[in-house]
Design a protein around this motif. Structure first.
Motif, PDB file in Angstrom:
ATOM      1  N   ALA A  44      12.926   7.059  13.481  1.00  0.00           N
ATOM      2  CA  ALA A  44      13.371   5.885  14.235  1.00  0.00           C
ATOM      3  C   ALA A  44      14.622   6.188  15.043  1.00  0.00           C
ATOM      4  O   ALA A  44      15.370   7.118  14.733  1.00  0.00           O
ATOM      5  N   PRO A  45      14.882   5.408  16.090  1.00  0.00           N
ATOM      6  CA  PRO A  45      16.077   5.622  16.916  1.00  0.00           C
ATOM      7  C   PRO A  45      17.387   5.406  16.174  1.00  0.00           C
ATOM      8  O   PRO A  45      18.444   5.771  16.688  1.00  0.00           O
ATOM      9  N   ASP A  46      17.350   4.815  14.974  1.00  0.00           N
ATOM     10  CA  ASP A  46      18.578   4.699  14.187  1.00  0.00           C
ATOM     11  C   ASP A  46      18.886   5.989  13.441  1.00  0.00           C
ATOM     12  O   ASP A  46      19.769   6.024  12.592  1.00  0.00           O
ATOM     13  N   ARG A  47      18.125   7.057  13.779  1.00  0.00           N
ATOM     14  CA  ARG A  47      18.309   8.400  13.213  1.00  0.00           C
ATOM     15  C   ARG A  47      18.029   8.428  11.722  1.00  0.00           C
ATOM     16  O   ARG A  47      18.673   9.125  10.944  1.00  0.00           O
ATOM     17  N   ARG A  48      16.998   7.660  11.321  1.00  0.00           N
ATOM     18  CA  ARG A  48      16.521   7.653   9.946  1.00  0.00           C
ATOM     19  C   ARG A  48      15.045   8.037   9.926  1.00  0.00           C
ATOM     20  O   ARG A  48      14.296   7.713  10.841  1.00  0.00           O
ATOM     21  N   MET A  49      14.658   8.738   8.872  1.00  0.00           N
ATOM     22  CA  MET A  49      13.256   9.078   8.666  1.00  0.00           C
ATOM     23  C   MET A  49      12.769   8.381   7.409  1.00  0.00           C
ATOM     24  O   MET A  49      13.508   8.259   6.422  1.00  0.00           O
ATOM     25  N   ARG A  50      11.518   7.904   7.457  1.00  0.00           N
ATOM     26  CA  ARG A  50      10.922   7.215   6.315  1.00  0.00           C
ATOM     27  C   ARG A  50       9.637   7.926   5.919  1.00  0.00           C
ATOM     28  O   ARG A  50       8.700   8.020   6.723  1.00  0.00           O
ATOM     29  N   PHE A  51       9.613   8.439   4.691  1.00  0.00           N
ATOM     30  CA  PHE A  51       8.476   9.170   4.155  1.00  0.00           C
ATOM     31  C   PHE A  51       7.609   8.211   3.342  1.00  0.00           C
ATOM     32  O   PHE A  51       8.070   7.649   2.346  1.00  0.00           O
ATOM     33  N   PHE A  52       6.338   8.037   3.736  1.00  0.00           N
ATOM     34  CA  PHE A  52       5.447   7.119   3.045  1.00  0.00           C
ATOM     35  C   PHE A  52       4.943   7.776   1.756  1.00  0.00           C
ATOM     36  O   PHE A  52       4.438   8.905   1.770  1.00  0.00           O
ATOM     37  N   THR A 104       0.824  -1.220   0.000  1.00  0.00           N
ATOM     38  CA  THR A 104       0.000   0.000   0.000  1.00  0.00           C
ATOM     39  C   THR A 104       0.850   1.259   0.000  1.00  0.00           C
ATOM     40  O   THR A 104       0.331   2.349  -0.218  1.00  0.00           O
ATOM     41  N   PHE A 105       2.134   1.117   0.262  1.00  0.00           N
ATOM     42  CA  PHE A 105       3.038   2.265   0.213  1.00  0.00           C
ATOM     43  C   PHE A 105       4.482   1.800   0.057  1.00  0.00           C
ATOM     44  O   PHE A 105       4.820   0.668   0.388  1.00  0.00           O
ATOM     45  N   ASP A 106       5.317   2.687  -0.473  1.00  0.00           N
ATOM     46  CA  ASP A 106       6.773   2.578  -0.388  1.00  0.00           C
ATOM     47  C   ASP A 106       7.227   3.605   0.640  1.00  0.00           C
ATOM     48  O   ASP A 106       6.435   4.446   1.079  1.00  0.00           O
ATOM     49  N   ALA A 107       8.484   3.571   1.023  1.00  0.00           N
ATOM     50  CA  ALA A 107       9.002   4.537   1.989  1.00  0.00           C
ATOM     51  C   ALA A 107      10.364   5.045   1.532  1.00  0.00           C
ATOM     52  O   ALA A 107      11.264   4.255   1.248  1.00  0.00           O
ATOM     53  N   VAL A 108      10.499   6.374   1.440  1.00  0.00           N
ATOM     54  CA  VAL A 108      11.779   6.985   1.106  1.00  0.00           C
ATOM     55  C   VAL A 108      12.560   7.157   2.403  1.00  0.00           C
ATOM     56  O   VAL A 108      12.070   7.758   3.361  1.00  0.00           O
ATOM     57  N   ASP A 109      13.771   6.621   2.430  1.00  0.00           N
ATOM     58  CA  ASP A 109      14.584   6.536   3.647  1.00  0.00           C
ATOM     59  C   ASP A 109      15.736   7.533   3.563  1.00  0.00           C
ATOM     60  O   ASP A 109      16.561   7.468   2.637  1.00  0.00           O
ATOM     61  N   VAL A 110      15.786   8.478   4.529  1.00  0.00           N
ATOM     62  CA  VAL A 110      16.838   9.504   4.540  1.00  0.00           C
ATOM     63  C   VAL A 110      17.347   9.700   5.969  1.00  0.00           C
ATOM     64  O   VAL A 110      16.683   9.331   6.937  1.00  0.00           O
ATOM     65  N   PRO A 111      18.527  10.301   6.142  1.00  0.00           N
ATOM     66  CA  PRO A 111      19.014  10.606   7.491  1.00  0.00           C
ATOM     67  C   PRO A 111      18.086  11.595   8.186  1.00  0.00           C
ATOM     68  O   PRO A 111      17.423  12.414   7.543  1.00  0.00           O
ATOM     69  N   GLU A 112      18.065  11.525   9.499  1.00  0.00           N
ATOM     70  CA  GLU A 112      17.184  12.389  10.296  1.00  0.00           C
ATOM     71  C   GLU A 112      17.411  13.871   9.997  1.00  0.00           C
ATOM     72  O   GLU A 112      16.448  14.627   9.837  1.00  0.00           O
ATOM     73  N   THR A 113      18.660  14.307   9.928  1.00  0.00           N
ATOM     74  CA  THR A 113      18.927  15.732   9.715  1.00  0.00           C
ATOM     75  C   THR A 113      18.395  16.193   8.363  1.00  0.00           C
ATOM     76  O   THR A 113      17.805  17.274   8.246  1.00  0.00           O
ATOM     77  N   ALA A 114      18.606  15.385   7.330  1.00  0.00           N
ATOM     78  CA  ALA A 114      18.089  15.718   6.010  1.00  0.00           C
ATOM     79  C   ALA A 114      16.567  15.668   6.008  1.00  0.00           C
ATOM     80  O   ALA A 114      15.901  16.483   5.350  1.00  0.00           O
ATOM     81  N   GLY A 115      16.005  14.727   6.744  1.00  0.00           N
ATOM     82  CA  GLY A 115      14.546  14.610   6.796  1.00  0.00           C
ATOM     83  C   GLY A 115      13.880  15.840   7.384  1.00  0.00           C
ATOM     84  O   GLY A 115      12.864  16.329   6.855  1.00  0.00           O
ATOM     85  N   PHE A 116      14.445  16.381   8.468  1.00  0.00           N
ATOM     86  CA  PHE A 116      13.855  17.583   9.063  1.00  0.00           C
ATOM     87  C   PHE A 116      14.024  18.795   8.155  1.00  0.00           C
ATOM     88  O   PHE A 116      13.139  19.641   8.062  1.00  0.00           O
ATOM     89  N   LEU A 117      15.161  18.876   7.466  1.00  0.00           N
ATOM     90  CA  LEU A 117      15.361  19.970   6.520  1.00  0.00           C
ATOM     91  C   LEU A 117      14.329  19.881   5.394  1.00  0.00           C
ATOM     92  O   LEU A 117      13.732  20.891   4.999  1.00  0.00           O
ATOM     93  N   ALA A 118      14.114  18.656   4.883  1.00  0.00           N
ATOM     94  CA  ALA A 118      13.133  18.462   3.819  1.00  0.00           C
ATOM     95  C   ALA A 118      11.716  18.771   4.307  1.00  0.00           C
ATOM     96  O   ALA A 118      10.924  19.388   3.580  1.00  0.00           O
TER      97      ALA A 118
END
Length: 217
Positions: free
Chosen positions: A131-139, A100-114
């Motif tokens: 996530a605690p691994d400092r990654r963000m996943r955009f659905f 039902t979805f894919d997820a774009v995976d980026v570092p936390e710092t880049a994710g907040f900037l985006a």
């Protein structure tokens, strides 16, 4: 009750408390129509939180599949999800991607900037995990894994130079309230709401995500 996560760069994120993995997994299946499956869980031993898989150096303690056939085990049935988590109520809540979805995976710092850039542009976002691994996943809508390399190239970036990946068919994401050992729990940077039930196409988000990851190189 809610509390905020300290140290986030662009936002204060509400942290859910008091919601069990069982209740949450059932809600994901029932309300969002997401497939779910139970993963490993944490086991207390000698004052430490160890992964139920038994590996002393587990890379994602309590937050990875417990079975090799996890893809076949995943279900979108709320009643089936309830039965699975009743067998192990503390199992992590994992969501297969490429369905039902894919997820774009980026570092936390880049994710907040985006995220900040997307908000200024008033882009419609889907759910986003932190996530605690400092990654963000955009659905995003399924099919992103095929599109992203060419989209990134069109923006002038060689895909391999950016710390940006896509989780599609055969992969999964850990969803709140899953815990990563002693590092903390997965949380929502953007919560699932009725307003974001319809996911964006990756083409809408990739310019901001690629720009942010480029800044982080």
């Amino acid at each position: 009750m809610e509390e905020t996560i300290p140290g986030t760069e662009a936002a204060q994120i509400p942290q859910q408390r008091g919601t069990s993995p069982l209740e949450t997994a059932v809600r994901y299946a029932e309300e969002r129509h997401w497939d779910v499956f139970p993963g490993t869980w944490l086991v207390a031993a000698d004052g430490r939180q160890l992964c139920s898989c038994g590996a002393s150096a587990c890379a994602a303690p309590g937050a990875h599949p417990a079975r090799e056939d996890w893809a076949a085990q995943a279900t979108g049935s709320a009643s089936a999800a309830r039965r699975m988590w009743e067998q192990q109520p503390t199992a992590s809540v994992l969501l297969p991607t490429g369905r039902t979805f894919d997820a774009v995976d980026v570092p936390e710092t880049a994710g907040f900037l985006a995220l900040a850039r997307m908000e200024r542009m008033e882009l419609a976002l889907g759910p986003v995990t932190l996530a605690p691994d400092r990654r963000m996943r955009f659905f995003v809508l399924p099919g992103a894994a095929v599109k992203v390399p060419e989209l990134v190239r069109r923006l002038g970036w060689p895909p391999r130079t950016l710390d940006l990946g896509v989780l599609g068919e055969g992969a999964y994401v850990a969803a709140p309230p899953t815990r990563f050992g002693a590092r903390g729990a997965v949380q929502w940077a953007c919560r699932p709401t009725p307003a974001n039930r319809w996911l964006p196409d990756v083409e809408e988000l990739i310019p901001s995500l690629a720009y942010a990851c480029g800044r982080e190189r």
